[in-house]
Design an enzyme around this catalytic site. Structure first.
Site, PDB file in Angstrom:
ATOM      1  N   TYR A 159     -23.873  24.078  13.228  1.00 43.18           N
ATOM      2  CA  TYR A 159     -24.078  25.511  13.018  1.00 43.18           C
ATOM      3  C   TYR A 159     -24.844  25.771  11.723  1.00 43.18           C
ATOM      4  O   TYR A 159     -25.503  26.796  11.580  1.00 43.18           O
ATOM      5  CB  TYR A 159     -22.740  26.242  13.043  1.00 43.18           C
ATOM      6  CG  TYR A 159     -22.853  27.726  13.283  1.00 43.18           C
ATOM      7  CD1 TYR A 159     -23.535  28.220  14.396  1.00 43.18           C
ATOM      8  CD2 TYR A 159     -22.289  28.644  12.407  1.00 43.18           C
ATOM      9  CE1 TYR A 159     -23.647  29.584  14.621  1.00 43.18           C
ATOM     10  CE2 TYR A 159     -22.383  29.997  12.626  1.00 43.18           C
ATOM     11  CZ  TYR A 159     -23.067  30.473  13.731  1.00 43.18           C
ATOM     12  OH  TYR A 159     -23.184  31.821  13.949  1.00 43.18           O
ATOM     13  N   LYS A 166     -23.038  34.079   8.426  1.00 48.37           N
ATOM     14  CA  LYS A 166     -22.023  34.855   9.150  1.00 48.37           C
ATOM     15  C   LYS A 166     -20.823  35.159   8.261  1.00 48.37           C
ATOM     16  O   LYS A 166     -20.181  36.217   8.413  1.00 48.37           O
ATOM     17  CB  LYS A 166     -21.595  34.117  10.408  1.00 48.37           C
ATOM     18  CG  LYS A 166     -22.665  34.021  11.481  1.00 48.37           C
ATOM     19  CD  LYS A 166     -23.084  35.381  12.021  1.00 48.37           C
ATOM     20  CE  LYS A 166     -23.970  35.238  13.244  1.00 48.37           C
ATOM     21  NZ  LYS A 166     -24.433  36.545  13.763  1.00 48.37           N
TER      22      LYS A 166
END
Length: 258
Positions: A159, A166
């Site tokens: 990720y 995020k």
């Protein structure tokens, strides 16, 4: 006269940013919100995306505008169009995430300053920008949602740079909820489990990420686009009027597992 149900979007008007194709979360929200009676202005990135998105929005009767949040004036033009059309805004759905592939596919410590900044600007700060533009037109209050992911709070292999981005987005949601709360504007981050969207396809070994999520999930499956849209719709209903500042998971329970 029968009072409008709090479990309804009838009469609500708003903006949904980030439709890419028929598998994007923004499209799932656009389709369901229209079904539930809301009026929608939707956006796609550019003319290349429009050829995939226009037939979808035409089908449900939603306006479609191009919006590249990196281009000066485009976000402002979209909000102005929505205000001219509706006279008010009741909800904002921000479903935009992007990072340069060379930064997304590399180690976080190897990410470039420019790439990290662009990922943060597009995927996080654009939500604050959209909120600033929309808030003055939410005179009766409203809801603002952005899309996050489990990798914000724990390490998810591959990720990469989007994890810190995020995490910043979820923090932004909490601060926005405090700042906009006196105007009766509620702010949330929706955290779906992995589904195969265009944005997700840029993550390395995404098929393995989905397989791992399904194996860990208490419900023993992945979530659907419809389930993500259903949660988003609820959060924009009057029925959710007592909620703000949360990251809310719709991931078949994966977040509860170690």
């Amino acid at each position: 006269m029968t009072a409008t149900s709090p479990f309804s979007l009838a009469g609500k008007k708003g903006l949904i940013l980030g439709v890419a194709n028929d598998r994007s979360i923004a499209w799932g929200c656009t389709e369901l919100f229209r079904t539930l009676g809301a009026e929608v202005v939707a956006t796609c990135l550019n003319d290349k995306a429009r050829k995939y998105v226009q037939p979808l929005t035409d089908k449900v009767g939603a306006d479609l505008l191009n919006c590249d949040v990196e281009q000066p004036g485009e976000l402002e033009a979209v909000v102005a169009h929505a205000v001219d059309k509706f006279g008010q805004i009741d909800f904002l759905i921000h479903s935009i995430a992007w990072a340069p592939l060379e930064d997304l596919h590399g180690d976080v410590v190897d990410s470039s300053r420019e790439g990290f900044a662009r990922a943060m600007s597009v995927s996080c700060h654009s939500f604050a920008e959209a909120a600033k533009l929309c808030a003055p037109h939410m005179t009766a209050g409203g809801s603002m949602l952005s899309m996050t992911y489990l990798g914000s709070g724990e390490v998810v292999p591959n990720y990469g740079v989007m994890g810190p981005v995020k995490a910043a987005l979820e923090s932004l949601v909490r601060y926005m909820s405090m700042e906009l709360g006196p105007k009766n504007i509620r702010v949330h981050a929706v955290s779906p489990g992995p589904i195969l969207t265009r944005a997700a396809s840029g993550i390395a070994e995404f098929d393995q990420l989905m397989a791992t999520a399904q194996a860990k999930a208490p419900l023993q499956r992945l979530v659907t686009l419809e389930e993500i849209a259903q949660l988003s719709a609820f959060l924009c209903m009057d029925a959710a009027s007592g909620m703000s500042g949360q990251t809310i998971y719709v991931d078949a329970g994966v977040h509860a597992m170690d």
